[in-house]
Design a protein around this motif. Structure first.
Motif, PDB file in Angstrom:
ATOM      1  N   GLN A  43       0.822  -1.209   0.000  1.00  7.08           N
ATOM      2  CA  GLN A  43       0.000   0.000   0.000  1.00  7.08           C
ATOM      3  C   GLN A  43       0.859   1.264   0.000  1.00  7.08           C
ATOM      4  O   GLN A  43       0.545   2.231  -0.698  1.00  7.08           O
ATOM      5  CB  GLN A  43      -0.942   0.002   1.200  1.00  7.08           C
ATOM      6  CG  GLN A  43      -2.071  -0.988   1.054  1.00  7.08           C
ATOM      7  CD  GLN A  43      -2.881  -1.153   2.326  1.00  7.08           C
ATOM      8  OE1 GLN A  43      -2.400  -0.892   3.439  1.00  7.08           O
ATOM      9  NE2 GLN A  43      -4.119  -1.607   2.172  1.00  7.08           N
ATOM     10  N   ARG A  47       0.651   4.019  -2.981  1.00  7.68           N
ATOM     11  CA  ARG A  47       0.334   5.436  -2.749  1.00  7.68           C
ATOM     12  C   ARG A  47       1.368   6.345  -3.407  1.00  7.68           C
ATOM     13  O   ARG A  47       1.038   7.412  -3.917  1.00  7.68           O
ATOM     14  CB  ARG A  47       0.268   5.726  -1.248  1.00  7.68           C
ATOM     15  CG  ARG A  47      -1.002   5.267  -0.610  1.00  7.68           C
ATOM     16  CD  ARG A  47      -1.106   5.740   0.848  1.00  7.68           C
ATOM     17  NE  ARG A  47      -2.280   5.160   1.465  1.00  7.68           N
ATOM     18  CZ  ARG A  47      -2.286   4.034   2.189  1.00  7.68           C
ATOM     19  NH1 ARG A  47      -1.158   3.398   2.413  1.00  7.68           N
ATOM     20  NH2 ARG A  47      -3.399   3.570   2.699  1.00  7.68           N
ATOM     21  N   ILE A 108      -6.854   2.757  -3.235  1.00  7.86           N
ATOM     22  CA  ILE A 108      -5.594   3.407  -3.608  1.00  7.86           C
ATOM     23  C   ILE A 108      -5.457   3.406  -5.132  1.00  7.86           C
ATOM     24  O   ILE A 108      -5.362   4.455  -5.750  1.00  7.86           O
ATOM     25  CB  ILE A 108      -4.384   2.708  -2.964  1.00  7.86           C
ATOM     26  CG1 ILE A 108      -4.497   2.745  -1.434  1.00  7.86           C
ATOM     27  CG2 ILE A 108      -3.083   3.368  -3.422  1.00  7.86           C
ATOM     28  CD1 ILE A 108      -3.480   1.895  -0.718  1.00  7.86           C
TER      29      ILE A 108
END
Length: 142
Positions: A43, A47, A108
């Motif tokens: 993650q 991002r 995301i």
């Protein structure tokens, strides 16, 4: 036909990991720590690579690369290091690897992993342990 340029192309370092099954203790479910840690790493990189979740149907291409054995001959190791793809027949099972990446990308890369309408995944030997992710808007012309 040429593909639409990638929405997101990134490399996630480390040995590819399958999503762990939920564990139950005293009637409560929890995600195993190894799975949580692997999702958090993915993650963070997602991002950095992709700023806005994509709408609409998507195509996801994943290549799970497992470090080639040092015991291989120099020529075979060099071929892998030069980009030759040799299938990796070991564990974890291929069907269990994409789920961790798909779940990590929720909110995301895309709003929900249900948006993925085409998935391509493979396990190969490579110079390093890593996961290569390429996300495209889906095109009916493919």
């Amino acid at each position: 036909m040429t593909k639409i340029p990638s929405f997101c192309l990134l490399t996630i370092p480390g040995r590819p990991q399958a999503k762990g099954r939920p564990r139950f203790v005293h009637g409560h479910a929890y995600t195993p720590e190894r799975t949580r840690n692997a999702e958090e790493v993915a993650q963070g990189l997602m991002r950095q690579a992709c700023s806005v979740p994509l709408d609409g149907p998507l195509e996801l291409i994943l290549s799970f690369s497992f470090r080639r054995p040092n015991a291989w001959s120099k020529a075979r190791r060099q071929a892998i290091d030069d980009g030759y793809e040799e299938p990796y027949p070991g564990t974890p099972d291929l069907e269990n690897l994409p789920k961790l990446i798909q779940d990590a990308g929720n909110r995301i890369l895309y709003h929900d992993d249900a948006q993925i309408v085409k998935l391509e995944a493979r396990k190969v030997y490579g110079a390093e342990n890593e996961t290569l992710l390429n996300l495209f808007p889906w095109s009916a012309n493919d």
